[in-house]
Motif scaffolding. Structure first.
Motif, PDB file in Angstrom:
ATOM      1  N   UNK A  85      75.834  54.399  23.008  1.00 16.69           N
ATOM      2  CA  UNK A  85      75.764  53.675  22.548  1.00 16.69           C
ATOM      3  C   UNK A  85      76.634  52.678  24.250  1.00 16.69           C
ATOM      4  N   UNK A  86      76.419  53.632  25.229  1.00 11.94           N
ATOM      5  CA  UNK A  86      75.859  52.956  26.797  1.00 11.94           C
ATOM      6  C   UNK A  86      74.675  52.656  27.521  1.00 11.94           C
ATOM      7  N   UNK A  87      74.825  51.830  28.206  1.00 15.63           N
ATOM      8  CA  UNK A  87      74.638  51.578  29.025  1.00 15.63           C
ATOM      9  C   UNK A  87      74.050  51.675  29.932  1.00 15.63           C
ATOM     10  N   UNK A  88      73.198  53.606  30.767  1.00 15.44           N
ATOM     11  CA  UNK A  88      73.694  53.200  31.998  1.00 15.44           C
ATOM     12  C   UNK A  88      73.259  52.487  32.930  1.00 15.44           C
ATOM     13  N   UNK A  89      74.442  52.545  34.012  1.00 16.60           N
ATOM     14  CA  UNK A  89      74.444  51.339  35.006  1.00 16.60           C
ATOM     15  C   UNK A  89      73.544  51.404  36.033  1.00 16.60           C
ATOM     16  N   UNK A  90      73.289  52.475  36.014  1.00 16.22           N
ATOM     17  CA  UNK A  90      72.026  53.609  37.344  1.00 16.22           C
ATOM     18  C   UNK A  90      70.761  52.319  37.271  1.00 16.22           C
ATOM     19  N   UNK A  91      70.718  52.337  35.438  1.00 16.73           N
ATOM     20  CA  UNK A  91      68.599  51.977  34.876  1.00 16.73           C
ATOM     21  C   UNK A  91      69.104  50.227  34.728  1.00 16.73           C
ATOM     22  N   UNK A  92      70.655  49.793  34.777  1.00 18.50           N
ATOM     23  CA  UNK A  92      70.246  48.349  34.611  1.00 18.50           C
ATOM     24  C   UNK A  92      69.852  47.212  36.145  1.00 18.50           C
ATOM     25  N   UNK A  93      70.930  48.360  36.924  1.00 16.54           N
ATOM     26  CA  UNK A  93      70.950  48.185  38.204  1.00 16.54           C
ATOM     27  C   UNK A  93      68.814  47.921  38.685  1.00 16.54           C
ATOM     28  N   UNK A  94      68.794  48.921  38.504  1.00 16.94           N
ATOM     29  CA  UNK A  94      67.394  49.530  38.952  1.00 16.94           C
ATOM     30  C   UNK A  94      66.497  48.256  38.093  1.00 16.94           C
ATOM     31  N   UNK A  95      66.784  48.141  36.692  1.00 15.59           N
ATOM     32  CA  UNK A  95      65.699  46.786  36.363  1.00 15.59           C
ATOM     33  C   UNK A  95      66.174  45.884  36.493  1.00 15.59           C
ATOM     34  N   UNK A  96      67.436  45.840  37.168  1.00 14.60           N
ATOM     35  CA  UNK A  96      67.616  43.915  37.834  1.00 14.60           C
ATOM     36  C   UNK A  96      67.542  43.833  39.007  1.00 14.60           C
ATOM     37  N   UNK A  97      67.272  44.806  40.360  1.00  6.65           N
ATOM     38  CA  UNK A  97      66.469  44.810  41.490  1.00  6.65           C
ATOM     39  C   UNK A  97      64.523  44.601  41.760  1.00  6.65           C
ATOM     40  N   UNK A  98      64.290  45.710  40.396  1.00 11.98           N
ATOM     41  CA  UNK A  98      63.164  45.972  40.339  1.00 11.98           C
ATOM     42  C   UNK A  98      62.759  44.222  39.705  1.00 11.98           C
ATOM     43  N   UNK A  99      63.049  43.203  38.923  1.00 12.94           N
ATOM     44  CA  UNK A  99      62.894  41.888  38.516  1.00 12.94           C
ATOM     45  C   UNK A  99      63.100  40.769  39.401  1.00 12.94           C
ATOM     46  N   UNK A 100      64.120  41.283  40.310  1.00 17.30           N
ATOM     47  CA  UNK A 100      63.958  40.463  41.605  1.00 17.30           C
ATOM     48  C   UNK A 100      63.108  40.141  42.386  1.00 17.30           C
ATOM     49  N   UNK A 101      62.891  41.872  42.900  1.00 20.75           N
ATOM     50  CA  UNK A 101      61.283  41.832  43.516  1.00 20.75           C
ATOM     51  C   UNK A 101      60.459  41.339  42.768  1.00 20.75           C
ATOM     52  N   UNK A 102      60.319  40.994  41.764  1.00 24.33           N
ATOM     53  CA  UNK A 102      59.132  40.051  40.781  1.00 24.33           C
ATOM     54  C   UNK A 102      59.227  39.164  41.335  1.00 24.33           C
ATOM     55  N   UNK A 103      60.302  38.788  41.169  1.00 21.85           N
ATOM     56  CA  UNK A 103      60.891  37.270  41.016  1.00 21.85           C
ATOM     57  C   UNK A 103      60.307  36.316  42.512  1.00 21.85           C
ATOM     58  N   UNK A 104      60.939  37.238  43.709  1.00 15.43           N
ATOM     59  CA  UNK A 104      60.808  36.975  45.206  1.00 15.43           C
ATOM     60  C   UNK A 104      59.171  36.765  45.014  1.00 15.43           C
ATOM     61  N   UNK A 105      57.923  37.599  44.653  1.00 14.56           N
ATOM     62  CA  UNK A 105      57.113  37.473  44.298  1.00 14.56           C
ATOM     63  C   UNK A 105      55.931  36.258  43.778  1.00 14.56           C
ATOM     64  N   UNK A 106      56.966  35.466  42.826  1.00 16.82           N
ATOM     65  CA  UNK A 106      56.318  34.697  41.726  1.00 16.82           C
ATOM     66  C   UNK A 106      56.499  33.704  42.684  1.00 16.82           C
ATOM     67  N   UNK A 107      57.792  33.373  42.745  1.00 16.52           N
ATOM     68  CA  UNK A 107      57.868  32.338  43.796  1.00 16.52           C
ATOM     69  C   UNK A 107      57.018  31.575  44.841  1.00 16.52           C
ATOM     70  N   UNK A 108      56.882  32.659  45.744  1.00 16.72           N
ATOM     71  CA  UNK A 108      55.593  32.602  47.043  1.00 16.72           C
ATOM     72  C   UNK A 108      54.492  32.480  46.171  1.00 16.72           C
ATOM     73  N   UNK A 109      53.603  33.255  45.127  1.00 15.40           N
ATOM     74  CA  UNK A 109      52.377  33.097  44.814  1.00 15.40           C
ATOM     75  C   UNK A 109      52.368  31.408  44.113  1.00 15.40           C
TER      76      UNK A 109
END
Length: 210
Positions: free
Chosen positions: A57-81
């Motif tokens: 019942x614990x969310x691994x912090x490292x996994x959470x941070x990875x997902x967040x950075x991954x979605x931020x990268x997607x957002x950067x690309x989507x905002x430009x395109x």
């Protein structure tokens, strides 16, 4: 969750035309190549995260941070395109961007019942959201077209159209975050910024006290 895309006072016509005719080659291809392999690892981490929540019942912090950075990268690309931002999107999970922002509070405790529900039935319980987003995507295409014309002839992206697109992306992002156990509530049916108060749909989390 806080997702913002800066509405610029002036947009570059030159960058607009460059993205329109060559953006697929110099933005989409290199970034999609990187995001594809990062997405494979994200899928593996998603499964690992599910079992971690299921048994601890614990969310691994490292996994959470990875997902967040991954979605931020997607957002950067989507905002430009989508022509919502000028400039070239930065490469890298740790890259920063002055045009886009995505902040998601880390929640260490996630009930195993919620993880079980989302992992096996998430797509089904989100069908109403998917249908709404499909309908809103029709309007999004018109916003993209009219926004493109407005920038080409005036150098300005109408703020109302810009906000429509940001709200559309915010709604879509909430759905993605929910599937990754990162959003604590069943997503609201809008693209409004988050408030401190939870939604009445929180009941769908089926979260026990322990």
């Amino acid at each position: 969750m806080k997702l913002t895309i800066v509405h610029q006072s002036q947009y570059s016509r030159g960058e607009l035309l460059l993205r329109t005719f060559f953006g697929f080659f110099y933005i989409v291809i290199p970034h999609a190549f990187c995001l594809y392999f990062l997405g494979i690892w994200a899928a593996i981490l998603h499964i690992i995260t599910f079992f971690s929540i299921l048994f601890t019942q614990r969310y691994p912090k490292a996994n959470f941070d990875y997902f967040l950075k991954f979605f931020r990268w997607q957002l950067r690309v989507n905002a430009r395109m989508l022509n919502l931002s000028d400039g070239y999107p930065a490469f890298g999970l740790d890259a920063t961007d002055d045009k886009t922002s995505l902040e998601v509070p880390y929640q260490e405790h996630v009930p195993w019942t919620k993880a079980l529900l989302i992992f096996f039935l998430g797509v089904f319980i989100l069908i109403p959201h998917i249908l709404c987003l499909v309908l809103l995507s029709i309007g999004a295409w018109f916003m993209i077209l009219f926004g493109w014309i407005a920038v080409l002839f005036t150098g300005n992206y109408p703020e109302g159209m810009h906000q429509y697109m940001v709200r559309f992306l915010r709604w879509s992002m909430r759905v993605n975050l929910y599937l990754y156990f990162m959003y604590p509530y069943y997503p609201p049916f809008n693209g409004d910024p988050d408030t401190d108060a939870g939604s009445i749909m929180d009941k769908m989390d089926f979260a026990p006290a322990s």
